[in-house]
Scaffold this active site. Structure first.
Site, short mmCIF file in Angstrom:
data_model
loop_
_atom_site.label_atom_id
_atom_site.label_comp_id
_atom_site.label_asym_id
_atom_site.label_seq_id
_atom_site.Cartn_x
_atom_site.Cartn_y
_atom_site.Cartn_z
N GLU A 214 28.04 7.47 46.38
CA GLU A 214 26.97 6.73 47.05
C GLU A 214 25.68 7.55 47.04
O GLU A 214 24.59 7.02 46.78
CB GLU A 214 27.40 6.44 48.49
CG GLU A 214 26.35 5.78 49.35
CD GLU A 214 26.69 5.89 50.82
OE1 GLU A 214 25.77 5.78 51.64
OE2 GLU A 214 27.88 6.10 51.15
N ASP B 216 22.38 6.20 45.14
CA ASP B 216 21.14 6.00 45.89
C ASP B 216 19.96 6.62 45.14
O ASP B 216 18.88 6.04 45.05
CB ASP B 216 21.28 6.63 47.28
CG ASP B 216 19.97 6.60 48.05
OD1 ASP B 216 19.56 5.51 48.49
OD2 ASP B 216 19.35 7.68 48.21
N ASP C 274 26.95 0.41 50.72
CA ASP C 274 27.41 1.73 50.27
C ASP C 274 28.23 1.61 48.99
O ASP C 274 28.12 2.46 48.09
CB ASP C 274 28.26 2.39 51.36
CG ASP C 274 27.44 2.81 52.57
OD1 ASP C 274 26.20 2.80 52.48
OD2 ASP C 274 28.05 3.15 53.60
N GLU D 69 25.92 1.15 45.93
CA GLU D 69 25.32 2.43 45.53
C GLU D 69 26.35 3.32 44.84
O GLU D 69 26.04 4.00 43.85
CB GLU D 69 24.73 3.14 46.74
CG GLU D 69 23.47 2.50 47.28
CD GLU D 69 22.86 3.27 48.43
OE1 GLU D 69 21.63 3.21 48.59
OE2 GLU D 69 23.61 3.93 49.18
#
Length: 219
Positions: A34, A38, A107, A110
């Site tokens: 994640e 991101d 989440d 990502e």
């Protein structure tokens, strides 16, 4: 294998499995992926916006990007592609309805981006993210981002009859290259505080306000 509407020929399918494993399952979960996802999502979206909107300022591009990479948008992406049933959750998270939680869904999206980056490399990951996010990029309206994050947060709280946020400078961090400011944004009636950093107090406050907006939207 199709994921988020795109076909990926995985070299290491275990990465996808990990990307779809929530932290409630155990230590081998999607949190690190994640983090990676991101970062590349922000880079790819920044480049797309830079190319598409040559008339927008740096601040306007930043606010537009925040609309696309925030948890609420990524949760919409997950729901659109019916990702929820594929996410592995611990028993406690299942009982609390985790499969429908926006934070869990965002989440996972990502983490998938991070997994594609590790498995396929930057260029494939870039195209993958562009293809997944294009429908939301096409829908975004530049006219709605003329107000800065602090103004948007104030309006959001006023509409809910809540107290206005308070900003507090926590720390001034000096290095050889730059000075950074750490700011706290606190909403008393919600007992909610969020910290953020910026190259100026103003930028740190705007960043904190933006994070607060995202936190409120995910509640």
């Amino acid at each position: 294998m199709k994921i988020l509407g795109q076909n990926i020929e995985w070299s290491r399918s275990a990465l996808l499995d990990q990307a779809l494993t929530h932290r409630s399952v155990g230590k081998k979960n999607n949190e690190r992926l994640e983090f990676l996802g991101d970062s590349i999502l922000s880079l790819v979206i920044s480049n797309l916006l830079y190319q598409k909107y040559s008339n927008l300022t740096e601040g306007e591009l930043s606010r537009l990007r925040s609309q696309l990479v925030k948890g609420k948008t990524l949760a919409e992406v997950a729901r659109h592609y019916q990702l929820g049933p594929s996410i592995k959750l611990g028993q406690g998270e299942i009982k609390s309805g985790g499969v429908n939680k926006s934070s869990v869904l965002a989440d996972a999206v990502e983490a998938i981006f991070g997994a594609v980056l590790l498995d396929q490399g930057y260029e494939v990951a870039k195209r993958f993210i562009e293809q997944v996010m294009t429908p939301w990029l096409d829908k975004v309206n530049p006219s709605v981002i003329k107000k800065d994050a602090k103004s948007q947060l104030q309006e959001m709280l006023q509409q809910q009859g809540l107290e206005l946020p308070v900003y507090q400078l926590l720390e001034e961090i000096e290095t050889d290259q730059m000075t950074q400011f750490k700011v706290l944004c606190h909403v008393q009636t919600l007992d909610l505080s969020i910290e953020s950093k910026g190259s100026s107090i103003k930028k740190a406050e705007q960043s904190a306000a933006n994070k607060m907006i995202e936190a409120l939207e995910l509640q």
